[in-house]
Design an enzyme around this catalytic site. Structure first.
Site, PDB file in Angstrom:
ATOM      1  N   ASP A 132       0.522  -1.144   0.137  1.00  0.00           N
ATOM      2  CA  ASP A 132      -0.334  -0.033  -0.117  1.00  0.00           C
ATOM      3  C   ASP A 132       1.070   1.291  -0.054  1.00  0.00           C
ATOM      4  O   ASP A 132       2.313   1.093   0.098  1.00  0.00           O
ATOM      5  CB  ASP A 132      -0.452   0.151   1.512  1.00  0.00           C
ATOM      6  CG  ASP A 132      -2.012  -1.408   1.175  1.00  0.00           C
ATOM      7  OD1 ASP A 132      -2.139  -1.955   0.132  1.00  0.00           O
ATOM      8  OD2 ASP A 132      -2.191  -1.002   2.461  1.00  0.00           O
ATOM      9  N   MET A 133       0.523   2.030  -0.654  1.00  0.00           N
ATOM     10  CA  MET A 133       1.364   3.430  -0.336  1.00  0.00           C
ATOM     11  C   MET A 133       0.255   4.379   0.726  1.00  0.00           C
ATOM     12  O   MET A 133      -1.245   4.139   0.853  1.00  0.00           O
ATOM     13  CB  MET A 133       1.186   4.485  -1.628  1.00  0.00           C
ATOM     14  CG  MET A 133       1.972   5.513  -2.347  1.00  0.00           C
ATOM     15  SD  MET A 133       3.813   5.319  -1.258  1.00  0.00           S
ATOM     16  CE  MET A 133       3.982   4.743  -3.047  1.00  0.00           C
ATOM     17  N   ARG A 182      -1.404  -0.187  -8.818  1.00  0.00           N
ATOM     18  CA  ARG A 182      -2.617   0.117  -8.386  1.00  0.00           C
ATOM     19  C   ARG A 182      -2.638   1.002  -8.221  1.00  0.00           C
ATOM     20  O   ARG A 182      -1.184   2.224  -7.298  1.00  0.00           O
ATOM     21  CB  ARG A 182      -2.840  -0.871  -7.059  1.00  0.00           C
ATOM     22  CG  ARG A 182      -4.141   0.059  -6.378  1.00  0.00           C
ATOM     23  CD  ARG A 182      -3.937  -0.259  -5.619  1.00  0.00           C
ATOM     24  NE  ARG A 182      -3.800  -1.618  -4.801  1.00  0.00           N
ATOM     25  CZ  ARG A 182      -3.699  -2.273  -3.324  1.00  0.00           C
ATOM     26  NH1 ARG A 182      -3.112  -1.094  -2.642  1.00  0.00           N
ATOM     27  NH2 ARG A 182      -2.713  -3.857  -2.802  1.00  0.00           N
ATOM     28  N   LYS A 185      -6.613   7.067  -5.984  1.00  0.00           N
ATOM     29  CA  LYS A 185      -6.711   8.303  -6.307  1.00  0.00           C
ATOM     30  C   LYS A 185      -5.756   9.349  -5.010  1.00  0.00           C
ATOM     31  O   LYS A 185      -5.216  10.670  -4.538  1.00  0.00           O
ATOM     32  CB  LYS A 185      -8.072   9.367  -5.961  1.00  0.00           C
ATOM     33  CG  LYS A 185      -8.891   8.727  -7.144  1.00  0.00           C
ATOM     34  CD  LYS A 185     -10.309  10.011  -7.144  1.00  0.00           C
ATOM     35  CE  LYS A 185     -10.740   9.523  -8.436  1.00  0.00           C
ATOM     36  NZ  LYS A 185     -12.352  10.214  -8.284  1.00  0.00           N
TER      37      LYS A 185
HETATM   38  C1  LIG Z   1      -8.082  -1.561  -4.231  1.00  0.00           C
HETATM   39  C2  LIG Z   1      -7.570  -0.430  -3.169  1.00  0.00           C
HETATM   40  C3  LIG Z   1      -6.567   0.570  -2.990  1.00  0.00           C
HETATM   41  C4  LIG Z   1      -6.619   0.899  -1.953  1.00  0.00           C
HETATM   42  N1  LIG Z   1      -4.889   1.891  -2.285  1.00  0.00           N
HETATM   43  C5  LIG Z   1      -4.785   2.413  -1.003  1.00  0.00           C
HETATM   44  C6  LIG Z   1      -3.749   2.773  -0.942  1.00  0.00           C
HETATM   45  O1  LIG Z   1      -2.558   2.084  -0.492  1.00  0.00           O
HETATM   46  N2  LIG Z   1      -2.823   4.124  -0.463  1.00  0.00           N
HETATM   47  C7  LIG Z   1      -4.230   5.174  -0.649  1.00  0.00           C
HETATM   48  O2  LIG Z   1      -3.694   6.449  -0.198  1.00  0.00           O
HETATM   49  N3  LIG Z   1      -4.998   5.208  -0.766  1.00  0.00           N
HETATM   50  C8  LIG Z   1      -5.650   3.351  -1.628  1.00  0.00           C
HETATM   51  N4  LIG Z   1      -6.779   3.458  -1.957  1.00  0.00           N
HETATM   52  C9  LIG Z   1      -8.094   4.418  -1.791  1.00  0.00           C
HETATM   53  C10 LIG Z   1      -7.978   5.319  -2.614  1.00  0.00           C
HETATM   54  O3  LIG Z   1      -7.294   6.367  -2.280  1.00  0.00           O
HETATM   55  C11 LIG Z   1      -9.320   6.223  -2.733  1.00  0.00           C
HETATM   56  O4  LIG Z   1      -9.642   7.152  -1.366  1.00  0.00           O
HETATM   57  C12 LIG Z   1     -10.828   5.018  -2.750  1.00  0.00           C
HETATM   58  O5  LIG Z   1     -10.551   4.124  -3.542  1.00  0.00           O
HETATM   59  C13 LIG Z   1     -11.928   6.293  -2.778  1.00  0.00           C
HETATM   60  O6  LIG Z   1     -11.781   7.002  -4.496  1.00  0.00           O
HETATM   61  P1  LIG Z   1     -12.097   6.725  -5.760  1.00  0.00           P
HETATM   62  O7  LIG Z   1     -11.298   6.354  -6.712  1.00  0.00           O
HETATM   63  O8  LIG Z   1     -13.663   5.096  -5.347  1.00  0.00           O
HETATM   64  O9  LIG Z   1     -13.121   7.699  -6.302  1.00  0.00           O
HETATM   65  P2  LIG Z   1     -14.061   8.907  -5.757  1.00  0.00           P
HETATM   66  O10 LIG Z   1     -13.739  10.581  -5.921  1.00  0.00           O
HETATM   67  O11 LIG Z   1     -13.533   9.890  -3.574  1.00  0.00           O
HETATM   68  O12 LIG Z   1     -15.406   8.182  -5.170  1.00  0.00           O
HETATM   69  C14 LIG Z   1     -15.937   8.235  -7.101  1.00  0.00           C
HETATM   70  C15 LIG Z   1     -17.608   7.284  -5.750  1.00  0.00           C
HETATM   71  O13 LIG Z   1     -17.507   6.518  -5.662  1.00  0.00           O
HETATM   72  C16 LIG Z   1     -18.342   5.876  -4.552  1.00  0.00           C
HETATM   73  N5  LIG Z   1     -17.576   5.563  -3.179  1.00  0.00           N
HETATM   74  C17 LIG Z   1     -16.242   6.336  -3.521  1.00  0.00           C
HETATM   75  N6  LIG Z   1     -15.283   5.851  -1.730  1.00  0.00           N
HETATM   76  C18 LIG Z   1     -16.687   5.750  -0.956  1.00  0.00           C
HETATM   77  C19 LIG Z   1     -17.352   5.392   0.232  1.00  0.00           C
HETATM   78  N7  LIG Z   1     -15.906   5.098   0.644  1.00  0.00           N
HETATM   79  N8  LIG Z   1     -17.918   4.893   0.053  1.00  0.00           N
HETATM   80  C20 LIG Z   1     -19.318   4.387  -0.704  1.00  0.00           C
HETATM   81  N9  LIG Z   1     -18.981   4.833  -1.712  1.00  0.00           N
HETATM   82  C21 LIG Z   1     -17.536   5.975  -1.906  1.00  0.00           C
HETATM   83  C22 LIG Z   1     -18.858   7.196  -4.442  1.00  0.00           C
HETATM   84  O14 LIG Z   1     -20.140   6.808  -4.751  1.00  0.00           O
HETATM   85  C23 LIG Z   1     -18.040   8.174  -5.058  1.00  0.00           C
HETATM   86  O15 LIG Z   1     -18.551   9.265  -5.487  1.00  0.00           O
HETATM   87  C24 LIG Z   1      -7.089   2.084  -2.563  1.00  0.00           C
HETATM   88  C25 LIG Z   1      -8.381   1.942  -3.092  1.00  0.00           C
HETATM   89  C26 LIG Z   1      -8.719   0.719  -3.868  1.00  0.00           C
HETATM   90  C27 LIG Z   1      -9.853   0.005  -4.505  1.00  0.00           C
END
Ligand SMILES: Cc1cc2nc3c(=O)[nH]c(=O)nc-3n(C[C@H](O)[C@H](O)[C@H](O)COP(=O)(O)OP(=O)(O)OC[C@H]3O[C@@H](n4cnc5c(N)ncnc54)[C@H](O)[C@@H]3O)c2cc1C
Length: 309
Positions: A132-133, A182, A185
């Site tokens: 993870d980052m 991976r 955002k």
């Molecule tokens: C497989 C995986 C591994 C990850 N590993 C890391 C990591 O190592 N380091 C790191 O900094 N981040 C990590 N993340 C988290 C990532 O950085 C985001 O914070 C997270 O994925 C939410 O952002 P989004 O891309 O879905 O976009 P967003 O713009 O935040 O969300 C898009 C849409 O998705 C839905 N959504 C998003 N989050 C939620 C929620 N919590 N509950 C309900 N609906 C939601 C909503 O409908 C929202 O409008 C990981 C995410 C995934 C999927």
């Protein structure tokens, strides 16, 4: 940054809240939407259910910033055992971990030793380990440890974050290693000096970086995980990827357990490779606060559980 988002990200770092809120039943009920249970068996049972929908998985034991040598050792042993359990159940289920879970905050050497053991065992059983980052002060060391591991092992990937200005350059630095990446955002509270603040900029960078990664992965063994629940953004990526001749299975769409469940199943049915990250463990408070920060509307679920019997 929105007020609610700042509040939850502050909450994720608060020791006082971490101490007393998880004791309440309504909090535990609310978190169950994103976590099938605190035990690894709960996570693997969920992985088996997802397999029926042709969805692969990643499991991660929640925890970060461990400061005790023995605790880090326990986590490392735990992951070795998890690899055995995955193999016994014949699941296509990777593992994902944080370097600060393995002792990075007090000894890089100890952390690297644990990590090497885990990756080596994963290699022996045909599995993959994702790193993870964490927040921006950890990026340099995480990428350095990744390069060190990738020089020895193929079965290791790392996460990069599109909200950081530096990420395009970081990817360039990783490409000579044929990395597995991976793309997310980013989930931490970062200052303007290092990260885009506006969602639009984070999304545009995500889009650009995803195409950069797909292009780099053409004709080699690099794994690319496009990790987001943002369906309009995913559609943009899919559209451009298909225009450039990438097939639906040339990358993975990665999402978190419990978020956009229907879309996960639908994408798998359409022939995309979908992998869902399942978290488990008792140290879920900071992680859950970050999920609330991503979508403050999730607070409604907490409130619903507070007022329901
Ligand atoms: C497989 C995986 C591994 C990850 N590993 C890391 C990591 O190592 N380091 C790191 O900094 N981040 C990590 N993340 C988290 C990532 O950085 C985001 O914070 C997270 O994925 C939410 O952002 P989004 O891309 O879905 O976009 P967003 O713009 O935040 O969300 C898009 C849409 O998705 C839905 N959504 C998003 N989050 C939620 C929620 N919590 N509950 C309900 N609906 C939601 C909503 O409908 C929202 O409008 C990981 C995410 C995934 C999927």
């Amino acid at each position: 940054m929105g007020l609610m988002r700042s509040f939850f990200l502050w909450g994720s770092r608060s020791c006082t809240l971490r101490e007393f809120l998880p004791r309440y039943g309504f909090m535990r009920k609310a978190v169950s939407r994103f976590m099938p249970g605190e035990d690894i068996e709960n996570a693997l049972n969920a992985a088996e259910t997802l397999r029926d929908s042709r969805i692969s998985t990643i499991v991660t034991h929640l925890g970060e910033n461990l400061l005790d040598k023995h605790e880090a050792e326990t986590v490392a042993h735990h992951y070795l055992e998890v690899l055995e359990r995955i193999q016994k159940r014949r699941l296509d289920c990777h593992i994902s971990l944080k370097l600060t879970q393995l002792g990075l905050d007090f000894s890089r050497d100890i952390c690297v030793e644990h990590l090497s053991n885990i990756i080596e065992r994963a290699n022996a059983v045909g599995n993959v380990v994702w790193i993870d980052m964490e927040s921006s002060p950890y990026v340099d060391v995480t990428l350095a440890v990744y390069r060190q591991m990738r020089s020895k092992f193929e079965n290791v990937g790392v996460c990069v974050q599109s909200y950081l200005y530096r990420t395009a350059k970081d990817i360039d630095g990783l490409l000579p290693y044929f990395p597995s990446i991976r793309l997310v955002k980013g989930t931490y509270a970062e200052p303007h000096t290092v990260a885009f603040d506006r969602k639009r900029d984070v999304d545009d960078n995500f889009f650009t970086l995803s195409l950069k990664l797909l292009d780099a992965a053409r004709n080699n063994t690099m794994r690319v995980g496009i990790a987001t629940h943002d369906m309009p953004l995913l559609k943009r990526v899919f559209h451009n990827a298909s225009q450039q001749g990438f097939s639906r299975d040339s990358f993975e769409v990665q999402m978190l357990y419990g978020i956009k469940r229907e879309q996960q199943t639908a994408l798998a049915k359409q022939g995309f490779k979908v992998r869902v990250l399942i978290s488990y463990g008792s140290f879920w408070f900071p992680w859950y606060m970050r999920r609330l920060a991503e979508r403050p509307a999730n607070v409604l679920f907490v409130l619903k559980n507070l007022f329901s019997k």
